[in-house]
Design a protein around this motif. Structure first.
Motif, mmCIF file in Angstrom:
data_model
loop_
_atom_site.group_PDB
_atom_site.id
_atom_site.type_symbol
_atom_site.label_atom_id
_atom_site.label_comp_id
_atom_site.label_asym_id
_atom_site.label_seq_id
_atom_site.Cartn_x
_atom_site.Cartn_y
_atom_site.Cartn_z
ATOM 1 N N LEU A 473 1.544 2.352 13.207
ATOM 2 C CA LEU A 473 2.832 1.666 13.241
ATOM 3 C C LEU A 473 3.881 2.447 14.019
ATOM 4 O O LEU A 473 4.781 1.858 14.630
ATOM 5 C CB LEU A 473 3.318 1.422 11.809
ATOM 6 C CG LEU A 473 2.371 0.603 10.915
ATOM 7 C CD1 LEU A 473 2.996 0.388 9.546
ATOM 8 C CD2 LEU A 473 2.030 -0.731 11.563
ATOM 9 N N GLY A 474 3.781 3.755 13.997
ATOM 10 C CA GLY A 474 4.764 4.564 14.718
ATOM 11 C C GLY A 474 4.685 4.422 16.218
ATOM 12 O O GLY A 474 5.626 4.797 16.935
ATOM 13 N N HIS A 475 3.576 3.854 16.697
ATOM 14 C CA HIS A 475 3.401 3.743 18.145
ATOM 15 C C HIS A 475 3.480 2.294 18.612
ATOM 16 O O HIS A 475 2.800 1.873 19.549
ATOM 17 C CB HIS A 475 2.088 4.412 18.553
ATOM 18 C CG HIS A 475 2.080 5.877 18.258
ATOM 19 N ND1 HIS A 475 2.908 6.758 18.915
ATOM 20 C CD2 HIS A 475 1.396 6.596 17.344
ATOM 21 C CE1 HIS A 475 2.709 7.978 18.421
ATOM 22 N NE2 HIS A 475 1.806 7.905 17.467
ATOM 23 N N THR A 476 4.338 1.526 17.928
ATOM 24 C CA THR A 476 4.739 0.217 18.428
ATOM 25 C C THR A 476 6.056 0.391 19.173
ATOM 26 O O THR A 476 6.935 1.144 18.745
ATOM 27 C CB THR A 476 4.925 -0.767 17.260
ATOM 28 O OG1 THR A 476 5.844 -0.212 16.319
ATOM 29 C CG2 THR A 476 3.603 -1.028 16.552
ATOM 30 N N VAL A 477 6.184 -0.291 20.288
ATOM 31 C CA VAL A 477 7.351 -0.083 21.150
ATOM 32 C C VAL A 477 8.583 -0.767 20.574
ATOM 33 O O VAL A 477 8.563 -1.949 20.246
ATOM 34 C CB VAL A 477 7.070 -0.589 22.570
ATOM 35 C CG1 VAL A 477 8.346 -0.584 23.411
ATOM 36 C CG2 VAL A 477 6.003 0.282 23.232
ATOM 37 N N LEU A 478 9.636 -0.003 20.453
ATOM 38 C CA LEU A 478 10.912 -0.501 19.955
ATOM 39 C C LEU A 478 11.854 -0.808 21.114
ATOM 40 O O LEU A 478 12.568 -1.809 21.116
ATOM 41 C CB LEU A 478 11.541 0.539 19.022
ATOM 42 C CG LEU A 478 12.788 0.139 18.259
ATOM 43 C CD1 LEU A 478 12.460 -0.948 17.243
ATOM 44 C CD2 LEU A 478 13.389 1.349 17.549
ATOM 45 N N ILE A 479 11.855 0.058 22.128
ATOM 46 C CA ILE A 479 12.735 -0.086 23.295
ATOM 47 C C ILE A 479 11.899 0.115 24.551
ATOM 48 O O ILE A 479 11.393 1.210 24.797
ATOM 49 C CB ILE A 479 13.881 0.944 23.257
ATOM 50 C CG1 ILE A 479 14.732 0.739 21.989
ATOM 51 C CG2 ILE A 479 14.743 0.838 24.513
ATOM 52 C CD1 ILE A 479 15.791 1.789 21.795
#
Length: 626
Positions: A473-479
């Motif tokens: 989950l930490g490596h889903t793109v936010l920006i």
């Protein structure tokens, strides 16, 4: 599904007699039969099917073809068939011997250890056996008695009678004496260490080998405890044994939990079940598969009735980290009753790390005051991509592992069922099983530390995905095209919502605002900034600190909303030191979720809550892996 009669494997040892042939109808070309292995899947002496279309097949092959469901749920924890049942005719004294426990046998022999029980079927007047020691000895005293041939002087000699029961735990020094015929129910192992053999020779004039050093390693040097069971002849993790002695009908319920075995010691009878019946006589061995249902045995006979009891309550959880290996013993209420940790020293070869992992398990067991045999299984939470099907750590950057067969290697030390999953998955499972999300079936966990770990529980189970790799989950793109992440991409949630990201954002803000209270809090040294610093600055009225906190919460909230929209959990759990900020962190995130998650005006949005178990979540989650 039906009950089947078994043909045993016979053993011709030099101390054997002919009673099994003459009185129990056992077949052999040899003049003597020392042992018959009545219920056995062991390759050294498998029993075979006696009748029907499967006649002549080994029991092991029969179970393989019919499916392991024949063994029952209580046997799922075992890697192999759990027990071995024998008839033993000792015309002469057997050697004085000792068996190792599971831990030692796994390391030294790559087999199970051996705990066993004896039921004295018959004996000559005055016959006796040796059971443990008469007094506590030092290892040096024990060795001296072996070397100078005086061992029998310190062994506990017990005169026996038909119907006597002896429970011989692994480590108990023992020997069956001449003139005794016993039924032996034991772990499925053929590991024996001879200590003394009366200087006998075989047919070729050779003395049988002794195993002195191994015996010294495993022998219990105290008098053997006398154990009695109120409702059974004996019971342990591997078997429960009752005696049936009747001339009336007796019910046996062979449910889904365990197979059952009947060994007829005298008389004649029959067993009936819904779709069939089978007659038996003295010496016959019957296998009743799990799920056969309600059975009735009747006639005039004596028999030993054996099955596998429910697994023990204790489980072992291991949290493998880049810095430390933490081990916990978890009880039936999912409480950690003892812990032990050791440094990982991750640059070492993986076999050394796994050896230390096993030693940490034994240390935790010692602290808990329980044995390995009292534990049902061991689970491991490891960083990185873990294939739970093969028990392999495919890749872990934290400890620089690639394609490490962790489960197979650990089982060389710890012969228990062993499971593996990603550490964040284990932490999520732990919080659902015994922590902040207890009672929920669907939850998402985000751990806010050096990175952003993630675990997803759906319908009470870990969402593992392809290759059991779990969710990153930490490596889903936010920006898009945002800050560079440790994974090599740009704009990941980890680059904005980890504790490391918060520290980096605080340093940057302080550099741009030399008037900020942040400088005072860090003593003028930006390297002293922690995740608490901007929150503390905000509390002191600092606008820069307030802006850092609000920006950070905004980033994290957007990520949480994304996961709510994807997984539709009942709650989102946040873990890590940043969560110590409590309501200042959680309230605005909950407000964000309630306003922005899809359909929040139609269905109640999930709550964002703080993890309750801390570092224990990974241990508990690993322990309850299935």
């Amino acid at each position: 599904m039906e009950a089947v009669k078994l043909i045993p494997a016979g053993k011709d040892y030099l101390w054997g007699g002919d009673r099994l042939k003459k009185e129990f109808g056992k077949q052999s070309e040899k003049d003597r039969i020392a042992e018959t292995w009545e219920l056995s899947c062991h390759p050294d002496g498998p029993s075979t099917i006696a009748q029907g279309k499967d006649r002549g097949k080994t029991l092991a092959r029969y179970i393989e073809e019919q499916g392991k469901g024949l063994l029952g749920k209580n046997c799922e924890e075992f890697g192999e068939f759990p027990i071995l049942i024998k008839l033993i005719d000792a015309k002469q004294d057997l050697s004085v011997q000792v068996h190792p426990d599971n831990a030692y046998a796994a390391q030294a022999e790559h087999q199970q250890g051996k705990t066993e029980m004896w039921y004295v079927v018959d004996c000559e007047p005055g016959a006796a056996l040796y059971y443990g020691l008469t007094r506590e000895l030092t290892k040096q005293e024990f060795q001296k008695h072996i070397e100078d041939g005086t061992l029998l002087q310190v062994l506990n000699r017990v005169e026996v009678h038909p119907g006597n029961v002896f429970f011989i735990e692994a480590g108990t020094v023992h020997a069956i004496g001449a003139g005794i015929l016993i039924a032996e129910i034991q772990q499925n192992s053929n590991v024996t260490y001879r200590v003394y053999d009366y200087n006998r020779t075989d047919a070729q004039g050779n003395k049988r080998p002794l195993h002195i050093q191994k015996a010294l390693d495993v022998a219990s040097l105290k008098p053997a405890p006398v154990r009695k069971w109120e409702n059974h002849l004996a019971s342990c993790r591997y078997f429960t044994v009752d005696k049936i002695e009747t001339d009336t009908a007796v019910p046996i319920h062979s449910d889904e939990n365990s197979f059952h075995h009947l060994l007829c010691l005298d008389g004649n009878g029959k067993i009936e079940w819904r779709y069939g019946r089978l007659e038996f006589k003295k010496g016959d061995s019957l296998f009743l598969p799990a799920g056969l249902g309600d059975c009735t045995v009747s006639g005039n006979f004596q028999a030993l009735h054996t099955w596998v009891p429910a697994p023990p309550a204790y489980r072992i959880g291991i949290d493998l980290g880049g810095t430390n290996i933490a081990v916990g013993i978890v009880d039936e209420n999912l409480r950690i009753i003892a812990k032990h940790s050791v440094p990982t020293q991750a640059k070492r070869p993986y076999p050394q790390i796994i050896e230390d992992m096993a030693k940490a398990v034994f240390s935790a067991l010692q602290k808990a005051g329980i044995s390995l045999e009292q534990c049902a299984s061991v689970g491991i939470g490891s960083p990185g991509i873990c294939d739970s099907e093969t028990g392999t750590v495919i890749y872990s950057n934290n400890i620089q592992w690639e394609n490490v067969p962790l489960v197979a290697e650990l089982r060389k030390w710890i012969p228990l069922p062993c499971r593996l999953s990603n550490d964040a998955n284990c932490a999520a499972l732990g919080e659902v099983a015994a922590g902040a999300a207890k009672g929920y079936q669907n939850a998402v966990l985000l751990t806010l530390g050096t990175g952003v770990g993630g675990g997803v529980i759906l319908d009470g189970k870990i969402f593992a995905g392809c290759h059991s790799a779990g969710a990153e989950l930490g490596h889903t793109v936010l920006i898009k095209d945002g800050e560079r992440c440790t994974c090599g991409r740009h704009g990941c949630l980890e680059a904005y919502a980890s504790a490391s990201a918060l520290i980096r954002q605080t340093k940057r803000a302080a550099e741009n605002h030399p008037e900020s209270v942040i400088w005072k809090l860090c003593g003028g040294n930006l390297e002293q900034i922690s995740g608490r610093t901007p929150f503390e600055a905000e509390k002191q009225g600092d606008e820069t600190g307030k802006q850092v906190v609000e920006d950070y919460i905004s980033y994290l909230s957007e990520g949480v909303v994304n996961f709510v929209n994807i997984f539709r959990p009942e709650c989102v759990i946040l873990g890590g030191g940043i969560c110590n900020e409590g309501a200042r962190l959680l309230d605005p995130i909950n407000d964000h979720v309630s306003r922005l998650c899809f359909g929040s005006d139609k269905v109640e949005p999930p709550k964002v809550i703080r993890a309750a178990l801390g570092n224990d979540a990974g241990i508990i989650g690993a322990a309850v892996l299935k």
